[in-house]
Scaffold this motif. Structure first.
Motif, short mmCIF file in Angstrom:
data_model
loop_
_atom_site.label_atom_id
_atom_site.label_comp_id
_atom_site.label_asym_id
_atom_site.label_seq_id
_atom_site.Cartn_x
_atom_site.Cartn_y
_atom_site.Cartn_z
N HIS A 300 0.82 -1.62 0.08
CA HIS A 300 0.27 0.35 0.16
C HIS A 300 0.59 1.62 0.10
O HIS A 300 1.39 0.83 1.04
N ALA A 337 -5.08 0.19 15.60
CA ALA A 337 -5.20 -1.39 15.12
C ALA A 337 -6.50 -1.37 14.76
O ALA A 337 -7.06 -2.35 14.53
N PHE A 340 -8.48 0.92 12.34
CA PHE A 340 -8.38 0.37 10.41
C PHE A 340 -7.77 -1.12 10.12
O PHE A 340 -7.06 -1.00 11.55
N GLU A 341 -7.67 -1.58 9.29
CA GLU A 341 -7.13 -2.28 8.84
C GLU A 341 -5.51 -2.30 8.64
O GLU A 341 -4.82 -0.76 8.51
N ILE A 342 -4.52 -3.45 8.86
CA ILE A 342 -3.04 -3.03 9.45
C ILE A 342 -2.45 -3.64 7.95
O ILE A 342 -2.73 -4.70 7.38
N VAL A 343 -1.91 -2.91 7.43
CA VAL A 343 -1.40 -3.15 6.11
C VAL A 343 0.25 -2.76 5.87
O VAL A 343 0.81 -1.28 6.26
N GLN A 363 3.80 -1.90 8.61
CA GLN A 363 2.16 -1.83 9.36
C GLN A 363 2.20 -1.01 10.56
O GLN A 363 2.00 -1.15 10.93
N PRO A 365 -2.00 1.85 10.24
CA PRO A 365 -3.66 1.84 9.52
C PRO A 365 -3.52 2.20 8.32
O PRO A 365 -2.99 3.63 8.36
N LYS A 366 -4.65 1.46 7.04
CA LYS A 366 -4.72 1.59 6.35
C LYS A 366 -5.02 3.28 6.20
O LYS A 366 -5.81 3.91 6.75
#
Length: 425
Positions: A300, A337, A340-343, A363, A365-366
């Motif tokens: 990302h 975290a 939100f999705e961690i990417v 890593q 949060p998106k």
């Protein structure tokens, strides 16, 4: 709510950062005052602390540091001019450049600005100027390279055997030659070393300071007088970039110095320091808006407006100068975290080369467009060391002061043209 959360929310609400001014630096003046106070509290009254202007050469920042009781250490004619514009008196400035011109030296000696000589060729120039200005009040000394070894970052280690800085004390008969130089010149009344920087252990720094202190004692014993009255022990206190914790502290450094060089903690010598990063870094943040996001090769990527043009060291030497980043929503709420999705994320800057990254493969949060990224601990060596002048009109610097319920923002620099950039330096 922590102070940084308050700062970013109120900066967004007050349109301090907006669609045009897409990256800002913020200096916390209240934090600066507390940091300077911590430095003075850690050392006895024979210590006088100067700020390394190269660490943050903004006049408005330097003005408050002067008001908080600091002097100025400068390493170029431009830094000297900036320090004077900030109101520092000549007696509270010290000039340390390794490449002083004859005119630089004359300016210092004529105007009672202290300086440290780097080499024997520079000494020959100063010898002639002392005949021209025999009544100068400049405190003049030698910068000594104690040649004690480097730290974890080779490019910022200043006391290696082959360092470009200072007089190499351990080479050949240099020690005795230097003692002779001082005996022949009673106007040499100081010794200087800068034995540490980011990546150097406190014990290593103290070892270099012990070397020049022992040299000072030897010179004073040989002359039979207190010829050397000042020891300039440099700055270089490392900063913890990994968390909010201030470690090592000035008190930690003072304790190791006292154990290693106890004479510094008597009234025998005036001791000067040249702290820069340790004063400024944790009192500044950079906030930038996320313009676009995309996925590439499973990564990302969040493209922002703050990259190598502001965070130069981090972009070019990311393993030596990593920066913590935190994501915030468009209204300034921290992205966590839990929500939100961690990417795996690259936070990228605006410059047109692949290495223009604030962080890589972290890593987080998106992030999405119109979010914000805060780069922590950037108050030193970021706000005023830009290399891409085409980007400067898009970068502003603000101060913040007051308690969390009543924060006040003040524009330090907001350039609209290259002429304005020049006028605000």
């Amino acid at each position: 709510m922590i102070r940084k959360q308050q700062i970013i929310q109120k900066a967004i609400a007050a349109n301090v950062i907006d669609s045009d001014l897409t990256a800002i630096g913020i200096m916390d003046f209240d934090g600066l005052q507390k940091t300077v106070a911590a430095a003075y509290d850690a050392f006895p009254t024979n210590f006088f602390h100067t700020f390394a202007v190269k660490a943050n050469a903004l006049v408005e920042v330097l003005k408050v540091l002067r008001e908080y009781g600091m002097g100025a250490e400068v390493a170029s004619p431009g830094e000297l001019l900036i320090a004077k514009n900030a109101g520092f008196s000549n007696k509270d400035i010290i000039f340390d450049s390794p490449a002083k011109t004859l005119n630089d030296l004359r300016t210092c000696i004529k105007n009672d600005i202290s300086l440290n000589i780097d080499n024997l060729q520079e000494l020959a120039r100063v010898d002639k100027l002392m005949l021209e200005f025999p009544n100068t009040k400049s405190v003049i000394g030698f910068r000594i390279n104690p040649q004690i070894g480097g730290g974890a970052i080779s490019s910022t280690s200043t006391a290696t055997a082959t360092s470009k800085f200072g007089y190499p004390l351990a080479d050949g008969s240099n020690r005795q030659e230097l003692i002779n130089i001082y005996q022949q010149r009673p106007w040499l009344t100081s010794l200087h070393t800068h034995s540490g920087s980011q990546g150097c252990a406190l014990e290593l720094m103290a070892k270099g300071i012990l070397v020049i202190t022992e040299l000072a004692e030897e010179i004073n014993n040989n002359t039979g007088t207190q010829q050397i009255a000042r020891l300039d022990i440099g700055g270089g206190l490392p900063v913890n970039f990994a968390s909010e914790e201030v470690t090592p502290s000035f008190a930690d450094y003072a304790q190791i110095l006292k154990q290693t060089v106890p004479v510094l903690f008597t009234d025998k010598y005036q001791v000067k320091t040249e702290f820069g990063r340790a004063i400024a870094a944790k009192n500044g943040v950079i906030i930038t808006r996320v313009e676009y996001t995309k996925n590439s090769g499973g990564r990302h990527i969040a493209t922002t407006h703050a990259g190598a043009q502001i965070m130069t060291r981090t972009a070019f030497l990311p393993t030596s100068w990593p920066i913590r980043v935190t994501g915030y929503s468009a209204v300034g709420l921290e992205k966590t975290a839990e929500e939100f999705e961690i990417v795996a994320t690259d936070v990228a800057g605006p410059c047109c080369f692949a290495g223009d990254l604030i962080c890589a493969d972290q890593q987080l949060p998106k992030l999405v467009p119109n979010d914000y990224v805060m780069a922590h601990d950037t108050g030193g060596y970021y706000f005023s060391n830009h290399f891409d002048y085409n980007s400067l009109p898009r970068v502003g610097v603000f101060s913040v002061s007051g308690n969390d319920e009543n924060l006040n923002f003040n524009c330090i620099r907001k350039a609209d043209s290259l002429d304005d950039v020049a006028n605000n330096m």
